[in-house]
Design a protein around this motif. Sequence first.
Motif, PDB file in Angstrom:
ATOM      1  N   ALA A 348       0.729  -1.167   0.020  1.00 53.97           N
ATOM      2  CA  ALA A 348      -0.046  -0.044  -0.046  1.00 53.97           C
ATOM      3  C   ALA A 348       0.819   1.123   0.206  1.00 53.97           C
ATOM      4  N   PRO A 349       0.336   2.226  -0.637  1.00 54.49           N
ATOM      5  CA  PRO A 349       0.949   3.594  -0.223  1.00 54.49           C
ATOM      6  C   PRO A 349       0.918   4.053   0.937  1.00 54.49           C
ATOM      7  N   CYS A 350       1.983   4.475   1.423  1.00 57.34           N
ATOM      8  CA  CYS A 350       2.441   4.620   3.062  1.00 57.34           C
ATOM      9  C   CYS A 350       3.172   5.783   3.145  1.00 57.34           C
ATOM     10  N   SER A 351       3.351   6.359   4.561  1.00 56.33           N
ATOM     11  CA  SER A 351       4.065   7.396   4.766  1.00 56.33           C
ATOM     12  C   SER A 351       5.496   7.127   4.642  1.00 56.33           C
ATOM     13  N   GLY A 352       5.942   6.039   4.431  1.00 56.85           N
ATOM     14  CA  GLY A 352       7.588   5.714   3.832  1.00 56.85           C
ATOM     15  C   GLY A 352       8.472   5.870   5.000  1.00 56.85           C
ATOM     16  N   LEU A 353       8.092   5.994   6.376  1.00 57.82           N
ATOM     17  CA  LEU A 353       8.901   6.184   7.350  1.00 57.82           C
ATOM     18  C   LEU A 353      10.028   5.370   7.538  1.00 57.82           C
ATOM     19  N   PRO A 373      -6.805   6.099   5.687  1.00 51.31           N
ATOM     20  CA  PRO A 373      -7.976   6.043   4.962  1.00 51.31           C
ATOM     21  C   PRO A 373      -7.948   5.546   3.464  1.00 51.31           C
ATOM     22  N   LEU A 374      -6.807   5.723   2.915  1.00 53.27           N
ATOM     23  CA  LEU A 374      -6.538   5.402   1.565  1.00 53.27           C
ATOM     24  C   LEU A 374      -6.191   3.716   1.537  1.00 53.27           C
ATOM     25  N   GLN A 375      -5.375   3.387   2.483  1.00 54.24           N
ATOM     26  CA  GLN A 375      -5.006   1.997   2.615  1.00 54.24           C
ATOM     27  C   GLN A 375      -6.347   1.055   2.855  1.00 54.24           C
ATOM     28  N   ARG A 376      -7.408   1.673   3.888  1.00 53.27           N
ATOM     29  CA  ARG A 376      -8.616   0.897   3.876  1.00 53.27           C
ATOM     30  C   ARG A 376      -9.703   0.719   2.982  1.00 53.27           C
ATOM     31  N   LYS A 377      -9.457   1.672   1.989  1.00 55.02           N
ATOM     32  CA  LYS A 377     -10.366   1.809   0.588  1.00 55.02           C
ATOM     33  C   LYS A 377      -9.569   0.725  -0.144  1.00 55.02           C
ATOM     34  N   LEU A 378      -8.252   0.605  -0.456  1.00 56.42           N
ATOM     35  CA  LEU A 378      -7.768  -0.180  -1.224  1.00 56.42           C
ATOM     36  C   LEU A 378      -8.002  -1.647  -0.475  1.00 56.42           C
ATOM     37  N   SER A 395       1.476  -4.882   2.759  1.00 56.58           N
ATOM     38  CA  SER A 395       2.757  -4.465   3.298  1.00 56.58           C
ATOM     39  C   SER A 395       2.827  -3.074   3.306  1.00 56.58           C
ATOM     40  N   THR A 396       3.903  -2.637   3.930  1.00 53.54           N
ATOM     41  CA  THR A 396       4.218  -1.176   3.964  1.00 53.54           C
ATOM     42  C   THR A 396       5.694  -1.168   4.238  1.00 53.54           C
ATOM     43  N   CYS A 397       6.114   0.223   3.652  1.00 51.86           N
ATOM     44  CA  CYS A 397       7.642   0.385   3.997  1.00 51.86           C
ATOM     45  C   CYS A 397       7.688   1.535   5.176  1.00 51.86           C
ATOM     46  N   THR A 398       6.533   1.416   6.208  1.00 55.33           N
ATOM     47  CA  THR A 398       6.667   2.460   7.229  1.00 55.33           C
ATOM     48  C   THR A 398       6.761   1.591   8.760  1.00 55.33           C
ATOM     49  N   ILE A 399       6.890   2.706   9.499  1.00 51.33           N
ATOM     50  CA  ILE A 399       6.937   2.034  11.136  1.00 51.33           C
ATOM     51  C   ILE A 399       5.770   2.533  11.959  1.00 51.33           C
ATOM     52  N   GLU A 403      -0.605   2.277  10.210  1.00 48.78           N
ATOM     53  CA  GLU A 403      -0.633   1.819   9.088  1.00 48.78           C
ATOM     54  C   GLU A 403      -0.264   0.401   9.101  1.00 48.78           C
ATOM     55  N   ASN A 404       0.060   0.070  10.060  1.00 43.44           N
ATOM     56  CA  ASN A 404       0.398  -1.620  10.241  1.00 43.44           C
ATOM     57  C   ASN A 404      -0.527  -2.270  11.318  1.00 43.44           C
ATOM     58  N   GLU A 405      -0.023  -2.493  12.302  1.00 38.41           N
ATOM     59  CA  GLU A 405      -0.756  -3.471  13.344  1.00 38.41           C
ATOM     60  C   GLU A 405      -2.257  -2.947  13.567  1.00 38.41           C
TER      61      GLU A 405
END
Length: 481
Positions: A348-353, A373-378, A395-399, A403-405
Amino acid sequence: MLRRHVKTTGWFLYLSIKVRQAMPVFPRISMKPEVTEYLKSVYINKEVLTVVGPEEAERRFQNLLTCLSHPPSYTCVRASTHLAPLEEIHHQLGEELKKICSLSAQEASVHILPHPQVKDVLLLPVDGPRCVQQLSSEVVVGAQCANAVLRGANVFAPGILGSPKYMKVGDVVSVFSDLEGRCTRGATNYQGKKVFVGNGVAKRDRSSIFCPGEPARGVGVQMVDPLYRSPSFDGVLPSLVFLQNLPSVVVGHVLDPHPGERILDMCAAPGGKTCHIAALMGDQGEVVALDKIRSKIAQIQENAQILRLQSIKAFCFDGTKAVSSDSTQTSEGPPFPAESFDRVLLDAPCSGLGQRPNMSITWSLKEICSYQPLQRKLFHTAVRLLKKGGVLVYSTCTITLAENEEQVAWALHTFPRLTLQLQKPHIGAEGMLGAGLSSEQLHLLQRFSPELSWDQTQTTSLPCRADGDTIGFFIAKFMKT
């Protein structure tokens, strides 16, 4: 400088590489105070405090801030084992890198290590941070350009913001990163907040870099003495090795695609995971790649062509709208009828932190919090498109927890037919406390947390595995029952 030993058993190898010094060469990641406080509230939440206590939680958070500004200690490349055996690719890569080292007068010895659990991954230890003396002649580059330099790249001309007034080809210069994004393009003497990333040789005159009306192209500064030394993969065996972070490779294996299946990659650009899925299937079946930005579709197609993969079909389409209300639709492109895919990857698109290195985050807290909200739509679309008995990997590349758990907890509550599944390989840590998930559920999640290896390296003498020193990343695997 100390030596670090990686001791493993069975598949594992004994390695010896230079360990990072506890004293950082450049400061911790720079971010707005509101963002720092937000992340601190994530990593020092009530559940964490109950288990580890305030002092340990604070120490882990401070280590995280330090780690994010430094690159991982290994460069990871994915081998195209659908085209050649790993051993052959390993040998060819070693020979190519020896040639590059000899041409640039670097040490010809090149260490390439097969990953003991991920069978299409090769690891190259990174040497750094190194002791490099700063010069009086300075080139200032953008933050993204500097991040690439810290992972082995040269400085390409478009990334250069400022240079000495009379810089010419052959001049030896020090390269600095503009931390706050305030350097005016074409500057000759920038006094803002910046950080040193290494020395190089100018490959272009200043006049050609900042020529009006004509965008600069090609290498502007060839790095000869960087803070972190790792091979540049520009043009090196393009069809056989693909530069990719280790957790991003793990995602493809967790999805576990099989020949003949129809698989959807919902947010596919630039296509690294898409191509990996097709390769794992032996290029037998269909991999549908979606991305809403048209220019990125060409990038996916180009990567597929380079890697000689025929099973990928890429479409410019908004993933949130990918389900058709017409169950009789037969066209091969989106939108698709419900339950059209055997497996779905929602990277998913994410904050990339979790991206590393990242010396400066300029985003606001509002921007960082806008992704959930975007992640939930997807997610809604992904579940509808998945067949009964199918697998969904998120999956995401953020911490962040949000956006994760927290997304996993929401998904399990919102979609009763989804169940968490065991991930193979599972080489990261389990999920993070704070989202109200049970210990059994957290054990099924996979979180790659950068601070773990720094914790081991700098505060104890325990061995450190490459699996821990990666970008920040998160993986959850579901089945639709």
